[in-house]
Scaffold this active site. Structure first.
Site, mmCIF file in Angstrom:
data_model
loop_
_atom_site.group_PDB
_atom_site.id
_atom_site.type_symbol
_atom_site.label_atom_id
_atom_site.label_comp_id
_atom_site.label_asym_id
_atom_site.label_seq_id
_atom_site.Cartn_x
_atom_site.Cartn_y
_atom_site.Cartn_z
ATOM 1 N N HIS A 105 33.573 49.163 43.952
ATOM 2 C CA HIS A 105 34.683 48.202 43.949
ATOM 3 C C HIS A 105 34.184 46.769 44.049
ATOM 4 O O HIS A 105 34.796 45.937 44.716
ATOM 5 C CB HIS A 105 35.676 48.522 45.080
ATOM 6 C CG HIS A 105 37.102 48.412 44.653
ATOM 7 N ND1 HIS A 105 37.933 47.421 45.083
ATOM 8 C CD2 HIS A 105 37.842 49.176 43.820
ATOM 9 C CE1 HIS A 105 39.132 47.582 44.543
ATOM 10 N NE2 HIS A 105 39.103 48.636 43.768
ATOM 11 N N GLU A 163 37.728 48.147 35.068
ATOM 12 C CA GLU A 163 39.053 48.189 35.693
ATOM 13 C C GLU A 163 39.711 46.805 35.752
ATOM 14 O O GLU A 163 40.923 46.671 35.615
ATOM 15 C CB GLU A 163 38.874 48.777 37.088
ATOM 16 C CG GLU A 163 40.093 48.861 37.933
ATOM 17 C CD GLU A 163 39.773 49.553 39.265
ATOM 18 O OE1 GLU A 163 38.990 50.523 39.260
ATOM 19 O OE2 GLU A 163 40.286 49.106 40.293
ATOM 20 N N GLU A 202 41.470 59.581 35.680
ATOM 21 C CA GLU A 202 41.819 59.549 37.106
ATOM 22 C C GLU A 202 43.110 60.342 37.289
ATOM 23 O O GLU A 202 44.074 60.125 36.550
ATOM 24 C CB GLU A 202 42.029 58.086 37.513
ATOM 25 C CG GLU A 202 42.086 57.842 38.990
ATOM 26 C CD GLU A 202 41.993 56.343 39.299
ATOM 27 O OE1 GLU A 202 42.073 55.515 38.369
ATOM 28 O OE2 GLU A 202 41.844 56.011 40.488
ATOM 29 N N TYR A 245 36.355 50.325 51.088
ATOM 30 C CA TYR A 245 37.298 50.574 49.997
ATOM 31 C C TYR A 245 37.555 52.081 49.848
ATOM 32 O O TYR A 245 36.641 52.887 49.877
ATOM 33 C CB TYR A 245 36.777 50.023 48.667
ATOM 34 C CG TYR A 245 37.638 50.513 47.531
ATOM 35 C CD1 TYR A 245 38.910 49.991 47.329
ATOM 36 C CD2 TYR A 245 37.224 51.584 46.731
ATOM 37 C CE1 TYR A 245 39.742 50.490 46.351
ATOM 38 C CE2 TYR A 245 38.059 52.086 45.748
ATOM 39 C CZ TYR A 245 39.306 51.541 45.573
ATOM 40 O OH TYR A 245 40.141 52.046 44.611
HETATM 41 MG MG MG Z 1 38.082 51.475 40.790
#
Ligand code: MG
Length: 445
Positions: free
Chosen positions: A245, A295, A372, A196
């Protein structure tokens, strides 16, 4: 007793001067003169200027020129959000007062009876954020002012360093730090595998199928080597982040969180999947690695126990997936009381309106953790003007009223769904492909 009489009495006692009383009365008169705007139309703008499918909701009021935009982007199933807004929320909302945001949010949320799913939450978010935009435009203030004003000047951000080889990641991190960032997320590929957040090298991997391969133990060994190299070459001062992830098993996550503790990460993200959040209790008992999660969350049943029991350090919700600004400001407030910081998800498949909602929360919440970083390429800026700005690793909010963003709807039509930035038809219609272990077992993405 009316307000004018009260002000006259206050002026007579010297509590306020006559001039101040007159000024206050003028404001009160102006406020009374403003009728409550009613929702006249709800439209959906579906556009993919960067090849990533964005859904923006436009709420139009019965007051001349008063409208607002909200993000309802769920890029993997974007075209399903469109009828959720047009066929269900629009008839429900027409004629309702646009200035009762929390009340309308509760009404929309309950109107489907079954709730907390990604499509419906994004549809609600599109309307919710548009209502905040309208209120800001009405007040002549950016939304962060409506929420109490700034706790900080700008949002400190992290950027992504990645590569197929460890040295490439180190070099990429150095370049990011040279641009002013103090926080870097590091991800490295595993030779021949679909890691990822990192590229895949040409190495051939033995497997029993034709899909991309991911093996959790190979990944964990490689990630530990990356962290060791980064600390050695980049030093102790830079803050390092890493995203698992949700690709490893829960007990592997317990071990991995312990193994990375010595590298003093800023946070370890999504060590387990939403289905396995009970495992956070075990991880917490065994190490002090800071944990980020959320998330993929859609439901209060997911975030409430983790925040309540202080099992994570950063709540990392995708704001539109939780239903917009209105629920997320409450999640942030709950988090503050529990010592949990915010790290709202901010990828490219959030519209600039959604990024403004993110940075607004970053600015007004004392318990902000990190944001982010995001960049807006030329086609995105062609459609959206007034995007928030990145400078030296900080994200700055637009200072114009509302979100301060205008959508060029003619330009938006130039970038329809279904094509990438080169105009080629997308094979998976925005959805993700599959990743399997060597033997063919599907793993979580
Ligand atoms: Mg993430």
């Amino acid at each position: 007793m009316n307000r004018r009489r009260l002000l006259q009495m206050a002026a007579a006692t010297g509590a306020v001067t006559a001039r101040e009383a007159a000024a206050q009365e003028k404001v009160a008169r102006a406020t009374r003169a403003l009728p409550s705007p009613r929702i006249k139309d709800v439209q959906v703008i579906a556009t993919a200027p960067q090849g990533l499918r964005l859904v923006v909701v436009k709420v139009v009021t019965d007051q001349d020129g008063l409208y607002g935009y909200g993000c309802g982007t769920y890029t993997q199933r974007a075209d399903l959000v469109v009828p959720a807004v047009e066929r269900y929320l629009k008839p429900f909302l027409l004629g309702k007062p646009a200035d009762r945001i929390d009340d309308l949010w509760q009404a929309m949320y309950n109107s489907s009876y079954w709730r907390n799913g990604p499509v419906l939450n994004n549809a609600i978010s599109g309307v919710d954020q548009a209502l905040w935009d309208i209120k800001g435009r009405q007040a002549g203030m950016p939304v962060y002012q409506l929420l109490g004003g700034k706790c900080r000047e700008a949002a400190d951000c992290y950027s992504h360093a990645s590569g197929t080889e460890i040295q490439q990641v180190v070099d990429s991190a150095r370049q990011i730090m040279a641009r002013g960032f103090r926080h870097v997320r590091i991800q490295v590929g595993v030779p021949g595998q679909a890691g990822y957040g990192a590229g895949r090298s040409d190495v051939t991997v033995e497997k029993l199928h034709n899909a991309p391969v991911f093996e959790p133990e190979d990944y964990m060994r490689r990630a530990l080597k990356l962290m060791e190299a980064c600390r050695k070459e980049l030093g102790d001062e830079v803050e390092l982040l890493h995203d698992v992830h949700e690709r490893i098993s829960p007990i592997q996550a317990v071990r991995f969180a312990k193994d990375v503790e010595k590298f003093r990460l800023f946070f370890l993200e999504d060590p387990v999947s939403p289905e396995d959040i009970e495992w956070f209790r075990l991880i917490r008992q065994q190490c002090a690695t800071p944990l980020a999660m959320g998330e993929l969350f859609n439901s209060p049943h997911e975030w409430t126990p983790l925040i309540r029991d202080r099992l994570i350090d950063f709540i990392r919700i995708h704001v539109t997936q939780a239903g917009g600004l209105t629920p997320c400001r409450k999640i942030a407030a709950m988090s503050e009381l529990m010592g949990v910081k915010t790290a709202w998800h901010g990828p490219g498949d959030v519209s600039p309106v959604g990024h403004m909602a993110n940075v607004t929360l970053d600015l007004v919440c004392h318990n902000f953790g990190i944001q982010e970083s995001v960049s807006f390429p030329a086609p995105v800026r062609e459609v959206f003007s007034g995007c928030p700005e990145m400078k030296n690793g900080y994200l700055y909010a637009n200072e114009a009223p509302g979100w301060g963003i205008e959508v060029n709807e003619a330009a938006a039509k130039k970038y329809p769904f279904g094509a990438n930035e080169r105009g080629e038809r997308q094979q998976l219609n925005g959805g993700w492909g599959e990743v399997r272990r060597r033997d063919g077992t599907i793993i979580k993405q």
